[in-house]
Design a protein around this motif. Structure first.
Motif, mmCIF file in Angstrom:
data_model
loop_
_atom_site.group_PDB
_atom_site.id
_atom_site.type_symbol
_atom_site.label_atom_id
_atom_site.label_comp_id
_atom_site.label_asym_id
_atom_site.label_seq_id
_atom_site.Cartn_x
_atom_site.Cartn_y
_atom_site.Cartn_z
ATOM 1 N N LYS A 25 35.615 41.026 47.316
ATOM 2 C CA LYS A 25 34.130 41.011 47.274
ATOM 3 C C LYS A 25 33.467 41.328 46.117
ATOM 4 N N SER A 26 32.546 40.814 45.436
ATOM 5 C CA SER A 26 31.839 41.265 44.143
ATOM 6 C C SER A 26 30.144 41.074 44.253
ATOM 7 N N GLU A 27 29.842 42.263 44.023
ATOM 8 C CA GLU A 27 28.410 42.503 44.162
ATOM 9 C C GLU A 27 27.823 43.670 43.081
ATOM 10 N N PRO A 28 27.907 43.056 41.731
ATOM 11 C CA PRO A 28 27.740 44.099 40.815
ATOM 12 C C PRO A 28 26.586 44.897 40.813
ATOM 13 N N ASP A 29 25.439 44.260 41.281
ATOM 14 C CA ASP A 29 24.171 45.064 41.488
ATOM 15 C C ASP A 29 24.385 46.239 42.490
ATOM 16 N N ARG A 30 25.292 46.256 43.233
ATOM 17 C CA ARG A 30 25.429 47.344 44.388
ATOM 18 C C ARG A 30 27.079 48.132 43.793
ATOM 19 N N ASN A 31 27.389 47.881 42.433
ATOM 20 C CA ASN A 31 28.550 48.614 42.087
ATOM 21 C C ASN A 31 29.721 48.222 42.866
ATOM 22 N N VAL A 32 29.680 46.830 43.290
ATOM 23 C CA VAL A 32 30.902 46.492 44.175
ATOM 24 C C VAL A 32 31.722 45.563 43.355
ATOM 25 N N VAL A 81 24.625 43.729 18.095
ATOM 26 C CA VAL A 81 24.563 43.728 19.604
ATOM 27 C C VAL A 81 26.000 44.331 20.182
ATOM 28 N N ARG A 82 26.042 45.382 21.008
ATOM 29 C CA ARG A 82 27.146 45.763 21.423
ATOM 30 C C ARG A 82 27.870 44.665 22.592
ATOM 31 N N TYR A 83 29.167 44.707 22.792
ATOM 32 C CA TYR A 83 29.863 43.827 23.678
ATOM 33 C C TYR A 83 30.984 44.685 24.521
ATOM 34 N N GLY A 84 31.316 44.589 25.528
ATOM 35 C CA GLY A 84 32.429 45.433 26.007
ATOM 36 C C GLY A 84 31.885 46.291 27.355
ATOM 37 N N SER A 85 31.995 45.679 28.539
ATOM 38 C CA SER A 85 31.527 46.480 29.760
ATOM 39 C C SER A 85 32.522 47.309 30.258
ATOM 40 N N GLY A 86 32.086 48.416 31.122
ATOM 41 C CA GLY A 86 33.069 49.407 31.817
ATOM 42 C C GLY A 86 33.049 48.909 33.120
ATOM 43 N N GLY A 87 32.519 47.901 33.418
ATOM 44 C CA GLY A 87 32.637 47.575 34.880
ATOM 45 C C GLY A 87 31.416 47.226 35.359
ATOM 46 N N PRO A 88 31.169 46.584 36.872
ATOM 47 C CA PRO A 88 32.209 46.602 37.783
ATOM 48 C C PRO A 88 33.172 45.525 37.420
ATOM 49 N N GLU A 89 32.773 44.467 37.188
ATOM 50 C CA GLU A 89 33.516 43.087 37.119
ATOM 51 C C GLU A 89 34.448 43.329 35.641
ATOM 52 N N PRO A 90 35.772 42.624 35.561
ATOM 53 C CA PRO A 90 36.279 42.680 34.459
ATOM 54 C C PRO A 90 35.404 42.004 33.349
ATOM 55 N N ASP A 91 35.555 42.637 32.027
ATOM 56 C CA ASP A 91 34.907 42.210 30.925
ATOM 57 C C ASP A 91 35.311 40.781 30.717
ATOM 58 N N GLU A 92 34.304 39.909 30.361
ATOM 59 C CA GLU A 92 34.383 38.432 30.423
ATOM 60 C C GLU A 92 34.999 38.219 28.701
ATOM 61 N N HIS A 93 35.026 39.198 28.086
ATOM 62 C CA HIS A 93 35.703 38.959 26.762
ATOM 63 C C HIS A 93 36.806 39.740 26.306
ATOM 64 N N GLY A 94 37.216 40.697 27.293
ATOM 65 C CA GLY A 94 38.660 41.184 27.250
ATOM 66 C C GLY A 94 38.463 42.370 26.452
ATOM 67 N N SER A 127 29.065 54.525 39.060
ATOM 68 C CA SER A 127 29.747 53.537 39.636
ATOM 69 C C SER A 127 30.029 53.272 41.219
ATOM 70 N N LEU A 128 29.836 54.315 41.903
ATOM 71 C CA LEU A 128 29.522 54.182 43.515
ATOM 72 C C LEU A 128 28.762 53.399 43.736
ATOM 73 N N SER A 129 28.639 52.762 44.911
ATOM 74 C CA SER A 129 27.231 52.519 45.508
ATOM 75 C C SER A 129 26.145 53.453 45.787
ATOM 76 N N SER A 130 26.603 54.593 45.998
ATOM 77 C CA SER A 130 25.805 55.801 46.267
ATOM 78 C C SER A 130 25.237 56.432 45.013
ATOM 79 N N GLU A 131 25.495 55.742 43.644
ATOM 80 C CA GLU A 131 25.280 56.283 42.403
ATOM 81 C C GLU A 131 23.940 56.935 42.253
ATOM 82 N N ILE A 132 23.811 58.265 41.715
ATOM 83 C CA ILE A 132 22.695 59.085 41.633
ATOM 84 C C ILE A 132 21.943 58.407 40.681
ATOM 85 N N ASP A 133 20.406 58.339 40.687
ATOM 86 C CA ASP A 133 19.806 57.869 39.468
ATOM 87 C C ASP A 133 19.781 58.548 38.351
#
Length: 443
Positions: A25-32, A81-94, A127-133
């Motif tokens: 399952k992948s829903e990045p907007d929900r940290n999933v 411009v910075r590249y390199g994501s820490g999640g949720p999905e694997p970084d597209e550029h590695g 990074s949890l779906s319950s992440e505090i603002d």
């Protein structure tokens, strides 16, 4: 800075982006992002040796998708411009590093051996779906105003003002006197973090600890940001006289063509001050991190090895004595310690694989991992390897383990009658955790 790069085991080519197993399952907007079967489990091999002064922890972790790259600035349309994501999905550029971590306890942290790393995982963490603002964290008197944080990270439940495990809250932090007393009493988890980009090229693993937050040990760290806030530009570039050019080539980087003996990282040894007047070209690329020689307890863990023959083969070495008793644990012959491991394979935050809690013994014959004694140099002893299953930990939290969502297990955990080792094997627990996350996402 000591030149430690030559101590690495050199691979011929750099990281190659390999498509991950199809996620459940992948829903990045929900940290999933729930990884598929192949990516949700693995095996970490661990061996330990020690002598009268030092201990060495050996790791082997097989992966066909290693990464020693970690976040870069790319020149685009006159801007960096910075590249390199820490999640949720694997970084597209590695462009996110591999890591191997160990939490170490000498028995001072209640329930660590019973609950393992989940003692540090709580509702509201990043990074949890319950992440505090983030604004809530910034406005918190301790985390935000005093510490300058904008998210909630690992912490011990004992640092919060409640005796009810279901009522542990990110914002109810005990006062400073109580936290300092915990440090004096050693009531914290020692945290060894080997980082493929941010520490390994200069020959170290990162020393830290978990108390009311995931904290760094005393001293200067081995990495900082390569950015000049006042000038709004990178602070350093490669020294052309050493490297041959002031920047890396973007296409070569994302193709994985920079190997471990190439300047894929920026450090005190291969850099000069950034030149804004240089004729920068589209696609010029600089590391977002700047590496340096650490100091104090933060730099107490030396690292050697590298990626070779399909696996990370890493050795971490530290004194038996605690470099600082208020952020590190001392280790003594004849004693047994509680440990738990984690592996990040090109992902950040909670998207990693974890082990169940285990014991590490220094020549007592009864621990899960037995450190072998060397009467002399640490190289002069045969390694005895322990294979440790690691698996995706999902969004299971300390509160979940004690609560109604745990079903019949909740009351048993609350009463201290049930732990993660009592009813679960790693494979079965991994499946239950994923089922739990999927159920929670339906609400």
């Amino acid at each position: 800075m000591k030149r430690r790069l030559l101590a690495l085991l050199i691979a011929a080519t750099g990281p190659t982006l390999v498509l991950a197993d199809e996620p459940r399952k992948s829903e990045p907007d929900r940290n999933v992002y729930i990884p598929g079967a192949e990516d949700s489990q693995g095996v970490l091999r661990v061996a330990a040796v020690y002598n009268g002064d030092r201990i060495r922890i050996h790791y082997e972790y097989e992966t066909n998708n290693p990464s020693w790259y970690h976040q870069y600035w790319r020149y685009e349309d006159g801007e960096w411009v910075r590249y390199g994501s820490g999640g949720p999905e694997p970084d597209e550029h590695g462009l996110y590093e591999d890591r191997i971590s160990m939490m170490l306890d000498d028995g001072a942290v209640e329930d660590f051996m019973r609950l393992g790393g989940w003692i540090t995982a709580h509702e509201g963490m990043r990074s949890l779906s319950s992440e505090i603002d983030r604004d809530e964290v910034r406005n918190h008197p301790k985390l935000g105003e005093e510490m300058g944080r904008r998210d909630v990270r690992k912490y011990l439940p004992q640092t919060r003002e409640t005796d009810d495990p279901e009522d542990v809250s990110w914002d109810a932090i005990r006062d400073d006197d109580e936290l300092e007393a915990m440090r004096d009493d050693g009531e914290f988890l020692d945290l060894w973090q080997w980082r493929a980009h941010r520490s390994h090229p200069v020959g170290y693993a990162d020393n830290g600890y978990v108390l009311h937050y995931r904290l760094s040990s005393e001293g200067d760290g081995m990495f900082t940001d390569n950015w000049d806030d006042d000038a709004d530009q990178p602070a350093y570039m490669f020294d052309p006289d050493q490297v041959g050019a002031p920047a890396l080539d973007w296409e070569r980087l994302v193709a994985g063509e920079y190997g471990q003996n190439d300047p894929y990282f920026l450090s005190e040894d291969n850099s000069v001050a950034f030149d804004p007047d240089y004729d920068w070209q589209e696609g010029d690329t600089l590391p977002q991190r700047f590496l340096r020689e650490p100091s104090g307890s933060r730099g107490a863990i030396e690292a050697s090895g590298g990626y070779q023959d399909g696996a990370w083969r890493i050795a971490l070495t530290r004194s038996l004595d605690a470099p600082d008793s208020r952020d590190s644990k001392a280790l003594e012959q004849g004693n047994t310690y509680n440990v738990a491991f984690a592996v990040h394979n090109g992902n950040g935050a909670r998207w990693h694989l974890v082990s169940l809690p285990m014991t590490l013994g220094l020549d007592n014959g009864e621990a899960d991992i037995e450190a072998q004694y060397a009467d002399g140099h640490l190289d002069d002893v045969d390694l005895e390897w322990t294979e440790i299953p690691v698996f995706y930990p999902g969004q299971m939290t300390y509160q979940d383990l004690h609560g109604d969502t745990h079903g019949a297990g909740g009351p048993l955990v609350r009463d201290g009658d049930l732990g993660v080792l009592d009813a679960h094997d790693p494979e079965g627990l991994a499946d239950l955790i994923i089922e739990h996350e999927l159920r929670q996402l339906e609400h």
